[in-house]
Design an enzyme around this catalytic site. Structure first.
Site, PDB file in Angstrom:
ATOM      1  N   GLY A 358       0.256  -1.428  -0.378  1.00 18.12           N
ATOM      2  CA  GLY A 358       0.372   0.165  -0.060  1.00 18.12           C
ATOM      3  C   GLY A 358       0.617   1.315  -0.116  1.00 18.12           C
ATOM      4  O   GLY A 358       2.009   1.305  -0.213  1.00 18.12           O
ATOM      5  N   GLU A 381      18.159  -8.561 -23.724  1.00 19.12           N
ATOM      6  CA  GLU A 381      19.083  -9.694 -23.992  1.00 19.12           C
ATOM      7  C   GLU A 381      17.558 -10.393 -24.974  1.00 19.12           C
ATOM      8  O   GLU A 381      17.630 -11.888 -24.641  1.00 19.12           O
ATOM      9  CB  GLU A 381      19.057 -10.507 -22.758  1.00 19.12           C
ATOM     10  CG  GLU A 381      20.150  -9.917 -22.558  1.00 19.12           C
ATOM     11  CD  GLU A 381      21.482 -10.252 -22.863  1.00 19.12           C
ATOM     12  OE1 GLU A 381      21.740 -11.284 -22.710  1.00 19.12           O
ATOM     13  OE2 GLU A 381      22.083  -9.888 -23.012  1.00 19.12           O
TER      14      GLU A 381
END
Length: 403
Positions: A358, A381
């Site tokens: 939160g 990659e």
């Protein structure tokens, strides 16, 4: 069968790198992110300790005899690499990628370079001063499709003249040398590609800017330009003979793909380390600060249990890819699978951790930083879409169906 029990040497590597990540990397991570730079003094000290990001060493390691009809030496280097990478990224991925060493430039030099090139380019990484290597494949119009590079290499007396632009190059601005991919003839497609080692200070070669990024802010990502850049013959990776092999196999392209087969498990392991860091922090908060009874605690516990399950699954895929590489077996599919799964998994884990935390997980918080950092791990990659293409091609190969 694969053994999941770590050897004594692997346990030592894991423990050592975790200690370093916890005591040296984690304490500077948040400040380095704010400064968008890892302190030079810290890098100097780490280099003097002999700690380098030399991914080429992941293909080496200790050896031992394996049982079976064909007795051969079994390497452990790739498995050592993924174990160390997970722990270091647990500390912080941006700081880890900033460590001195050959980095992503190491594997192509190690696997395709001549003995003289290996000695010349890999021996510079010592305790004397921090140095970096780099790997330059990506271009503005050629990222995931490595076959589409447009940087040119024109043959001249004594070498080649390179012209082109490279982007998103890790440690590219400060690298002592960069492995640069270029084409001698775009009409030849992949077969026209070559790999060159371009050294810092070469006329016509330089860094034009450093990228501003959402994540991995502390790690340098450079844009490189080559303008009539002369590269001597001896810097053609592997020498001319590497590209004169009979047949139609694209040698230059193979150098790039072979690099990915060894580095994708490393990237996957780093993603796992990030996910684990976010998970462990969130688990601690939930256990400490939330009532043990009540709907929220039970819901959070279920979500955290799923996270641990997913992290473990990604780790096993990654270990298999590294294990096959150590045995010298083809691991392209496994490397793609672990990279694709770990990248998506880690992003999901960091996102769920933010939801569980939160307001306390917002700006200036370690989990918020990890969420920014992890996004690129399902991009560089090779994107997830590219990984799925690699997997699909190998699925259909026995049926002679092209994807």
């Amino acid at each position: 069968m694969i053994s999941f029990e770590l050897s004594e040497q692997q346990k030592q590597i894991k423990e050592m790198t975790h200690w370093f990540a916890e005591n040296e990397i984690r304490p500077i991570a948040m400040e380095a992110d704010k400064l968008e730079k890892v302190p030079d003094e810290w890098l100097d000290n780490v280099n003097k300790m002999g700690i380098h990001l030399n991914t080429s060493s992941f293909s080496g390691g200790s050896s031992k005899k394996t049982s079976g009809k064909k007795s051969k030496k079994e390497r452990e280097g790739n498995r050592m690499g993924v174990l160390a990478s997970e722990e270091m990224a647990w500390g912080d991925p941006a700081v880890t990628l900033s460590l001195p060493g050959a980095g992503l430039g190491g594997p192509p030099v190690e696997s395709s370079g001549t003995p003289e090139q290996k000695e010349r380019f890999l021996s510079i990484f010592t305790k004397d001063e921090p140095r970096w290597g780099a790997y330059a494949l990506t271009e503005p119009d050629a990222g995931s499709d490595a076959s589409g590079i447009r940087t040119t290499a024109t043959k001249v007396d004594g070498g080649y003249v390179l012209n082109g632009q490279k982007i998103f190059i890790t440690n590219g601005g400060r690298a002592s040398w960069v492995v640069v991919f270029a084409t001698v003839d775009a009409s030849l497609g992949r077969t026209g590609q070559r790999a060159f080692v371009v050294e810092k200070g070469t006329p016509g070669f330089g860094c034009t800017r450093l990228a501003k990024k959402m994540g991995l802010r502390a790690n340098e990502t450079a844009e490189l330009l080559l303008e009539d850049c002369f590269v001597p013959q001896e810097n053609l990776l592997g020498g001319e003979e590497l590209y004169e092999i009979s047949g139609s196999k694209p040698s230059g392209f193979q150098v790039a793909m072979k690099t990915f087969d060894s580095t994708r498990p490393i990237v996957a392991a780093m993603a796992i380390g990030i996910a684990r860091a976010a998970y462990e922090y969130t688990l601690d908060i939930v256990q400490r600060d939330y009532p043990k009874q009540g709907g929220y605690f039970h819901l959070a516990s279920q979500i955290l249990a799923e996270m641990e399950q997913d992290i473990a699954g990604a780790r096993l895929l990654t270990w298999e890819a590294a294990w096959k590489a150590d045995l010298g077996l083809t691991n392209a599919k496994e490397a793609a699978m672990c990279k694709a799964y770990a990248g998506k998994m880690s992003l999901d884990v960091c996102s769920k951790c933010l939801e569980l935390l939160g307001p306390i997980g917002l700006d200036g918080h370690i989990v918020e930083k990890l969420y920014r950092d992890v996004k690129v791990f399902d991009i560089f990659e090779g994107t997830n879409e590219v990984q799925h293409l690699v997997i699909a091609r190998r699925q259909y190969a026995p049926y002679e169906i092209r994807v």
